[in-house]
Design a protein around this motif. Structure first.
Motif, mmCIF file in Angstrom:
data_model
loop_
_atom_site.group_PDB
_atom_site.id
_atom_site.type_symbol
_atom_site.label_atom_id
_atom_site.label_comp_id
_atom_site.label_asym_id
_atom_site.label_seq_id
_atom_site.Cartn_x
_atom_site.Cartn_y
_atom_site.Cartn_z
ATOM 1 N N LEU A 1 0.821 -1.202 0.000
ATOM 2 C CA LEU A 1 0.000 0.000 0.000
ATOM 3 C C LEU A 1 0.861 1.261 0.000
ATOM 4 O O LEU A 1 0.478 2.298 -0.554
ATOM 5 C CB LEU A 1 -0.935 -0.004 1.217
ATOM 6 N N ALA A 2 2.032 1.180 0.615
ATOM 7 C CA ALA A 2 2.935 2.336 0.686
ATOM 8 C C ALA A 2 3.385 2.795 -0.690
ATOM 9 O O ALA A 2 3.778 3.957 -0.860
ATOM 10 C CB ALA A 2 4.160 1.985 1.540
ATOM 11 N N HIS A 3 3.318 1.924 -1.695
ATOM 12 C CA HIS A 3 3.890 2.223 -3.007
ATOM 13 C C HIS A 3 2.847 2.655 -4.034
ATOM 14 O O HIS A 3 3.183 2.868 -5.198
ATOM 15 C CB HIS A 3 4.642 0.992 -3.520
ATOM 16 N N VAL A 4 1.592 2.798 -3.618
ATOM 17 C CA VAL A 4 0.552 3.274 -4.536
ATOM 18 C C VAL A 4 0.756 4.758 -4.800
ATOM 19 O O VAL A 4 1.015 5.540 -3.871
ATOM 20 C CB VAL A 4 -0.851 3.014 -3.953
ATOM 21 N N ARG A 5 0.618 5.148 -6.075
ATOM 22 C CA ARG A 5 0.797 6.544 -6.483
ATOM 23 C C ARG A 5 -0.470 7.068 -7.141
ATOM 24 O O ARG A 5 -1.270 6.304 -7.688
ATOM 25 C CB ARG A 5 1.981 6.661 -7.446
ATOM 26 N N ASN A 6 -0.638 8.386 -7.071
ATOM 27 C CA ASN A 6 -1.763 9.012 -7.758
ATOM 28 C C ASN A 6 -1.782 8.590 -9.215
ATOM 29 O O ASN A 6 -0.743 8.595 -9.891
ATOM 30 C CB ASN A 6 -1.662 10.544 -7.686
ATOM 31 N N GLY A 7 -2.946 8.235 -9.690
ATOM 32 C CA GLY A 7 -3.100 7.854 -11.087
ATOM 33 C C GLY A 7 -2.946 6.379 -11.355
ATOM 34 O O GLY A 7 -3.308 5.914 -12.449
ATOM 35 N N ASP A 8 -2.395 5.602 -10.425
ATOM 36 C CA ASP A 8 -2.335 4.147 -10.605
ATOM 37 C C ASP A 8 -3.747 3.598 -10.766
ATOM 38 O O ASP A 8 -4.718 4.143 -10.217
ATOM 39 C CB ASP A 8 -1.687 3.479 -9.388
ATOM 40 N N ARG A 9 -3.861 2.491 -11.461
ATOM 41 C CA ARG A 9 -5.146 1.813 -11.600
ATOM 42 C C ARG A 9 -5.227 0.694 -10.559
ATOM 43 O O ARG A 9 -4.268 -0.043 -10.311
ATOM 44 C CB ARG A 9 -5.302 1.210 -12.996
#
Length: 599
Positions: free
Chosen positions: A521-529
């Protein structure tokens, strides 16, 4: 046995019988002779203890009886426990009617709305307080009086570890109120009205008016929130008198339950019926079955895991999900349904529900009465026509209230309350709108410049056990104000935190491992699907493994820490959601069995 009617009534009678009234050997395992303070002379220790307690006016006759401790969690900061003084008196009456000696004592009291940073942060502290006070003070059995969300699991955790005969008494639910002709109750309606206020559908005077009606009396939330869920699970576990889960706080029924609890505690003291004989793997399975059938709080599985872990019993999330597929939701209460706890009580409460679930339950499990669950159901009142507890073949939701999700975003599992989610959103792919922590969310969620659309997925990081700390109920993220004004009522929301059992929505919770310790979860970025598929039990970040590994390698994990006190202990030892968010050193040294078993 301290409760024997042959016990000496006073020191002179003992002397005449040739016995030493202060010889600790005769009382070493019971009553006032338990756990003597060590002064180097056990006889003197007992002599001194009796001298001091006689200062409260007790006779030797009273002190010769089974001692029943009563955990008193009354607090002016805890309106959920506002009826505790009345319950203590009723328990005392029941104890004395059965020939015991009641002794109430305080522990800390934890209220959901008056605990910073979160009540979950304090649950383990309360469990330690409960355990140590049971160990430290002489009692042959203990009555645990709790109600608000974290208090009941804390008490059961502490009692399971202490190993003294124990019985739970919940404070009971509050009554419902009325707002402009509409029945309302905390706290599902709290969230519904606040959502309308955020969306500017109602004005400030109306939100002030409803604020006066949502909590119409003392007691716990009037819906199937965490407090009601834990009350129901406790009865399913066998740790409460039959029918004890549902009576509202301010009713005569609740007081009668308290009296029965006191009487039962004396019988448990005499028989030596300890928690480990009741809280077996099969009892835990019964409780999981009930959790699914009531549309219970997602917090319920965290607390059950913690209670079971104290006795070396592990809970398999895959097994829970298997049970969910065959256990429908039968209780029509908010937030999964429409009714309130007082309606559940009027419909027959837990005995009526357990009767419907009977073919799926382990009926040989032991209860505090000394009878089995099956024997208790045989003795339960006859069924009658009602609409709140549905027949097994006519549920309000065809499968269990909870589903377990896995995927590259939650390799250790995540939970969704499917019975309270929007069916349209349970199969959904969307763009991630990311908040790095609760403070970031608070700063930006209502900014009209926030780049967010109704079909996006809100992601909130670092509100897990260590990240917050204490895993707050911030997983119920508010709908961004500009979307709320446009009429949006639900969105997919994902976090490593929790949400209140009173909340509804398409919300993925307990993502494990959490972001603060380097979980995906720490590696999710804005715009990821992100893809959510409840049907496939999937929660996935739509990037390839190599990209996820690259992000993880670039991300330096700095675990939260503290320099002193309880926070230092918490951050150093707290476990993840799949282990109950308990402290690692409080769990049993090894897991003796794992439930639910594969059929």
């Amino acid at each position: 046995m301290a409760g024997s009617h042959d016990s000496p009534k006073d020191p002179s009678a003992s002397a005449q019988a040739g016995q030493d009234p202060f010889e600790p050997a005769q009382d070493a395992e019971n009553g006032l002779g338990k756990g003597l303070t060590n002064y180097g002379d056990k006889g003197f220790s007992l002599f001194l203890r009796k001298a001091f307690i006689k200062g409260a006016g007790y006779t030797d006759d009273a002190l010769s009886r089974p001692v029943i401790g009563i955990v008193n969690t009354n607090s002016s900061y805890n309106p959920c426990h506002g009826n505790a003084p009345q319950l203590v008196e009723a328990v005392k009456r029941g104890v004395m009617l059965a020939g015991g000696l009641p002794v109430d004592f305080p522990t800390i009291s934890v209220h959901e709305s008056f605990s910073a940073p979160t009540s979950m942060y304090l649950r383990n502290l309360m469990s330690m307080d409960t355990e140590e006070m049971i160990r430290a003070q002489p009692m042959d059995a203990v009555v645990l009086i709790g109600g608000c969300d974290k208090t009941v699991p804390a008490q059961l955790m502490g009692a399971a570890s202490a190993g003294v005969p124990a019985i739970q008494l919940v404070t009971g639910s509050m009554l419902t109120g009325s707002h402009r002709g509409e029945r309302v109750g905390a706290c599902t309606d709290c969230r519904r009205y606040w959502g309308r206020y955020r969306a500017e559908e109602i004005d400030a005077p109306e939100i002030a008016d409803v604020n006066n009606q949502l909590v119409a009396s003392v007691g716990t939330c009037s819906v199937m929130g965490t407090a009601s869920t834990m009350a129901c699970l406790t009865e399913a576990l066998g740790m409460m008198v039959a029918g004890g889960a549902s009576a509202p706080a301010v009713t005569a029924d609740r007081v009668r339950v308290a009296e029965r609890t006191g009487t039962t505690a004396v019988a448990m003291a005499r028989s030596g019926l300890t928690p480990e004989r009741i809280l077996t793997g099969r009892a835990i399975e019964n409780a999981i079955r009930v959790l699914l059938a009531i549309g219970g709080s997602t917090n319920g599985i965290v607390h059950l895991t913690a209670i079971a872990g104290r006795l070396g019993i592990g809970i398999d999330l895959a097994g829970l999900d298997r049970m969910s597929r065959e256990t429908p939701v039968l209780v029509d209460l908010k937030p999964s349904g429409q009714h309130y706890m007082e309606d559940f009580h009027a419909a027959g409460g837990m005995p009526a529900l357990l009767r419907e679930l009977r073919p799926l339950l382990h009926l040989d499990t032991l209860t505090v009465s000394g009878r089995t669950l099956g024997e208790e159901l045989d003795a339960a009142p006859a069924p009658f026509a009602q609409e709140v507890i549905r027949p097994f073949d006519a549920p309000i939701y065809p499968v269990g209230g909870l589903a377990v999700l896995r995927g590259n975003l939650a390799p250790g599992g995540a939970i969704i309350k499917q019975s309270a989610a929007d069916p349209v959103l349970m199969e959904h792919e969307g763009r991630a709108v990311v908040f790095e922590d609760a403070e970031d969310m608070a700063l930006r969620i209502d900014d009209d410049a926030l780049d967010v659309k109704a079909d996006d997925i809100l992601v909130l990081k670092r509100i897990g056990p260590t990240g917050a700390p204490g895993m707050p109920e911030a997983g119920y993220m508010p709908i961004p104000r500009k979307l709320a004004r446009a009429g949006v009522k639900d969105m997919v929301r994902i976090s490593d935190g929790r949400m209140s059992g009173t909340a509804a929505g398409t919300i993925v919770l307990h993502v494990t491992p959490e972001a603060a310790i380097g979980g995906p979860l720490a590696h999710v970025r804005n715009g990821d699907r992100i893809r959510l598929s409840v049907a496939r039990r999937e929660i996935s970040l739509l990037i390839d493994d190599a990209e996820l590994a690259r992000r993880a390698a670039e991300h330096e994990v700095v675990r939260p820490a503290a320099e002193r006190g309880y926070r230092k202990l918490f951050l150093a030892t707290v476990t993840q959601a799949d282990q109950g968010v308990d402290f690692d050193f409080l769990r049993a040294a090894r897991t003796s069995e794992t439930v639910p078993r594969k059929s």
